[in-house]
Design a protein around this motif. Structure first.
Motif, PDB file in Angstrom:
ATOM      1  N   MET A 299       0.832  -1.189   0.000  1.00  0.00           N
ATOM      2  CA  MET A 299       0.000   0.000   0.000  1.00  0.00           C
ATOM      3  C   MET A 299       0.872   1.246   0.000  1.00  0.00           C
ATOM      4  SD  MET A 299       0.464   1.782   3.041  1.00  0.00           S
ATOM      5  CE  MET A 299      -0.957   2.858   2.934  1.00  0.00           C
ATOM      6  N   CYS A 300       0.242   2.372  -0.406  1.00  0.00           N
ATOM      7  CA  CYS A 300       0.921   3.663  -0.335  1.00  0.00           C
ATOM      8  C   CYS A 300      -0.116   4.772  -0.437  1.00  0.00           C
ATOM      9  CB  CYS A 300       1.944   3.806  -1.460  1.00  0.00           C
ATOM     10  SG  CYS A 300       3.070   5.223  -1.266  1.00  0.00           S
ATOM     11  N   GLY A 301       0.132   5.879   0.230  1.00  0.00           N
ATOM     12  CA  GLY A 301      -0.722   7.048   0.094  1.00  0.00           C
ATOM     13  C   GLY A 301      -0.446   7.755  -1.222  1.00  0.00           C
ATOM     14  N   THR A 302      -1.482   8.285  -1.831  1.00  0.00           N
ATOM     15  CA  THR A 302      -1.325   8.906  -3.148  1.00  0.00           C
ATOM     16  C   THR A 302      -0.580  10.238  -3.081  1.00  0.00           C
ATOM     17  OG1 THR A 302      -3.568   9.806  -2.894  1.00  0.00           O
ATOM     18  CG2 THR A 302      -3.328   7.780  -4.180  1.00  0.00           C
ATOM     19  N   GLU A 303      -0.439  10.807  -1.883  1.00  0.00           N
ATOM     20  CA  GLU A 303       0.352  12.035  -1.721  1.00  0.00           C
ATOM     21  C   GLU A 303       1.719  11.765  -1.095  1.00  0.00           C
ATOM     22  OE1 GLU A 303      -3.221  12.747  -2.954  1.00  0.00           O
ATOM     23  OE2 GLU A 303      -3.195  12.150  -0.853  1.00  0.00           O
ATOM     24  N   ASP A 304       2.055  10.535  -0.905  1.00  0.00           N
ATOM     25  CA  ASP A 304       3.338  10.150  -0.313  1.00  0.00           C
ATOM     26  C   ASP A 304       4.472  10.488  -1.278  1.00  0.00           C
ATOM     27  OD1 ASP A 304       5.610   8.544   0.648  1.00  0.00           O
ATOM     28  OD2 ASP A 304       4.136   7.508   1.891  1.00  0.00           O
ATOM     29  N   PHE A 305       5.589  10.974  -0.765  1.00  0.00           N
ATOM     30  CA  PHE A 305       6.713  11.319  -1.638  1.00  0.00           C
ATOM     31  C   PHE A 305       7.355  10.071  -2.253  1.00  0.00           C
ATOM     32  CE2 PHE A 305       9.028  10.371   2.232  1.00  0.00           C
ATOM     33  CZ  PHE A 305      10.314  10.030   1.851  1.00  0.00           C
ATOM     34  N   LEU A 306       6.971   8.887  -1.768  1.00  0.00           N
ATOM     35  CA  LEU A 306       7.460   7.632  -2.332  1.00  0.00           C
ATOM     36  C   LEU A 306       6.418   6.949  -3.220  1.00  0.00           C
ATOM     37  CD1 LEU A 306       9.314   6.171   0.792  1.00  0.00           C
ATOM     38  CD2 LEU A 306      10.293   7.376  -1.170  1.00  0.00           C
ATOM     39  N   TYR A 307       5.364   7.650  -3.557  1.00  0.00           N
ATOM     40  CA  TYR A 307       4.280   7.057  -4.342  1.00  0.00           C
ATOM     41  C   TYR A 307       4.763   6.576  -5.711  1.00  0.00           C
ATOM     42  CZ  TYR A 307      -0.196   6.677  -6.818  1.00  0.00           C
ATOM     43  OH  TYR A 307      -1.257   6.233  -7.564  1.00  0.00           O
ATOM     44  N   LYS A 308       5.609   7.357  -6.397  1.00  0.00           N
ATOM     45  CA  LYS A 308       6.085   6.967  -7.720  1.00  0.00           C
ATOM     46  C   LYS A 308       6.915   5.689  -7.650  1.00  0.00           C
ATOM     47  CE  LYS A 308       6.081  11.571  -9.851  1.00  0.00           C
ATOM     48  NZ  LYS A 308       6.919  12.619 -10.515  1.00  0.00           N
ATOM     49  N   GLN A 309       7.732   5.573  -6.607  1.00  0.00           N
ATOM     50  CA  GLN A 309       8.500   4.343  -6.433  1.00  0.00           C
ATOM     51  C   GLN A 309       7.573   3.146  -6.261  1.00  0.00           C
ATOM     52  OE1 GLN A 309      11.622   4.349  -3.522  1.00  0.00           O
ATOM     53  NE2 GLN A 309      12.418   6.347  -4.122  1.00  0.00           N
ATOM     54  N   THR A 310       6.536   3.336  -5.470  1.00  0.00           N
ATOM     55  CA  THR A 310       5.588   2.256  -5.223  1.00  0.00           C
ATOM     56  C   THR A 310       4.893   1.823  -6.511  1.00  0.00           C
ATOM     57  OG1 THR A 310       5.184   2.865  -2.919  1.00  0.00           O
ATOM     58  CG2 THR A 310       3.451   1.630  -4.030  1.00  0.00           C
ATOM     59  N   CYS A 311       4.499   2.799  -7.335  1.00  0.00           N
ATOM     60  CA  CYS A 311       3.797   2.471  -8.588  1.00  0.00           C
ATOM     61  C   CYS A 311       4.664   1.618  -9.506  1.00  0.00           C
ATOM     62  CB  CYS A 311       3.357   3.749  -9.293  1.00  0.00           C
ATOM     63  SG  CYS A 311       2.007   4.624  -8.453  1.00  0.00           S
ATOM     64  N   LYS A 312       5.955   1.929  -9.573  1.00  0.00           N
ATOM     65  CA  LYS A 312       6.856   1.151 -10.421  1.00  0.00           C
ATOM     66  C   LYS A 312       7.007  -0.279  -9.917  1.00  0.00           C
ATOM     67  CE  LYS A 312       9.603   5.148 -11.930  1.00  0.00           C
ATOM     68  NZ  LYS A 312      10.946   5.799 -11.906  1.00  0.00           N
ATOM     69  N   VAL A 313       7.157  -0.420  -8.603  1.00  0.00           N
ATOM     70  CA  VAL A 313       7.309  -1.757  -8.031  1.00  0.00           C
ATOM     71  C   VAL A 313       5.995  -2.523  -8.112  1.00  0.00           C
ATOM     72  CG1 VAL A 313       7.795  -3.010  -5.886  1.00  0.00           C
ATOM     73  CG2 VAL A 313       9.216  -1.070  -6.547  1.00  0.00           C
ATOM     74  N   ARG A 314       4.898  -1.810  -7.963  1.00  0.00           N
ATOM     75  CA  ARG A 314       3.589  -2.456  -8.088  1.00  0.00           C
ATOM     76  C   ARG A 314       3.453  -3.151  -9.446  1.00  0.00           C
ATOM     77  NH1 ARG A 314      -2.226   0.728  -8.782  1.00  0.00           N
ATOM     78  NH2 ARG A 314      -3.478  -1.138  -9.188  1.00  0.00           N
ATOM     79  N   GLU A 315       3.821  -2.471 -10.518  1.00  0.00           N
ATOM     80  CA  GLU A 315       3.712  -3.053 -11.858  1.00  0.00           C
ATOM     81  C   GLU A 315       4.532  -4.331 -11.972  1.00  0.00           C
ATOM     82  OE1 GLU A 315       4.753  -0.154 -14.747  1.00  0.00           O
ATOM     83  OE2 GLU A 315       3.106   1.221 -14.236  1.00  0.00           O
ATOM     84  N   LEU A 316       5.738  -4.322 -11.421  1.00  0.00           N
ATOM     85  CA  LEU A 316       6.589  -5.508 -11.477  1.00  0.00           C
ATOM     86  C   LEU A 316       5.987  -6.652 -10.670  1.00  0.00           C
ATOM     87  CD1 LEU A 316      10.094  -3.827 -11.060  1.00  0.00           C
ATOM     88  CD2 LEU A 316       9.092  -4.736 -13.166  1.00  0.00           C
TER      89      LEU A 316
END
Length: 269
Positions: A206-223
């Motif tokens: 999980m990740c908050g959509t305003e989290d400064f690490l959100y973009k990192q999470t999205c990339k790992v999510r896809e993988l």
């Protein structure tokens, strides 16, 4: 529930280190009919082994699911076997469960073991579970700091996140003077290798959509969606903050230890 705060000597880290434990206990029974399931709960960069207890309702959640919770401490190691410092990855993956089983008689059978963490601990939990799926059946990764090179970049930028203060110096101790992140500890590389393993962990991210690490999470999510057979992802509005992680840990436990599988995507946050 019973709560113990103490220290143990780690052979991996060559030092005494904090080791906090929550155990099922109703005030009458001291011997379980069977050992409780076990959650290894990992702290973030600026936290300690006490922070999960202080900032969340983890003790109440552990009671709800009759769960033992082990909260180790690894300082600012990023869960790495440091070049100049502690062997934190080895400690978490090879020593913590053994200590927990021998001292507290909890279950360390794969099907009974969860590992989870936030931020730095989110990276740590995901790496440990993916590299050692024969030990960890379930994994929770909350607001994970998955891209170690990007973390270093952000730490060197003026006006960056205050939580990253000191990270540049940390990287020198963790990875050596050149501060180069080895390819084998990068999450994308680890995810690629998990395809060839005979077993995989079940992962909740999980990740908050305003989290400064959100973009990192999205990339790992896809993988993870491409490579893992049992993967659940959630996001909702929020920053890099404890309100998010308090809710996330409960939702993870409900998913993995509740009755039946849950369609989290269709539930209100």
């Amino acid at each position: 529930m019973a709560f113990f705060m103490g220290t143990i000597y780690s052979k991996s880290m060559l030092q005494d280190t904090a080791f906090n434990v929550i155990l099922p206990h109703d005030g009458r029974r001291y011997i379980w009919t069977e050992p409780p399931k076990t959650l290894i709960l990992l702290h973030g960069l600026s936290d300690s082994a006490a922070t999960w207890i202080r900032r969340t309702a983890i003790e109440r959640y552990a009671e709800r699911y009759n769960l033992a919770v082990i909260i180790p401490e690894v300082q600012r190691s990023w869960y790495q076997d440091m070049v100049y410092g502690v062997r934190a990855f080895h400690y978490i993956t090879e020593e913590v469960l053994d200590i927990a089983e021998k001292m507290f008689h909890v279950s360390t059978k794969r099907e009974d073991v969860l590992i989870a963490g936030l931020s730095m601990g989110g990276y740590g939990a995901l790496r440990c579970a993916l590299e050692k799926p024969e030990k960890f059946k379930y994994c929770g990764a909350f607001s994970g700091a998955y891209d170690l090179k990007d973390m270093y970049r952000m730490a060197t930028e003026p006006g960056g996140e205050s939580v990253l203060t000191g990270l540049v110096e940390d990287y020198g101790a963790i990875f050596g003077e050149r501060k180069e992140v080895p390819k084998e500890v990068e999450i994308p590389e680890i995810i690629c290798k998990v395809k060839n393993k005979p077993v995989q962990p079940s992962v909740y991210m999980m990740c908050g959509t305003e989290d400064f690490l959100y973009k990192q999470t999205c990339k790992v999510r896809e993988l993870c969606e491409q490579s893992l057979s049992d993967f659940c992802y959630e996001e909702w509005p929020g920053h890099h903050e404890w309100d998010m992680w308090d809710e996330a840990i409960e939702r993870m436990l409900k998913l993995f230890l509740g009755k039946g599988r849950i369609d989290f995507q269709n539930q209100d946050k």
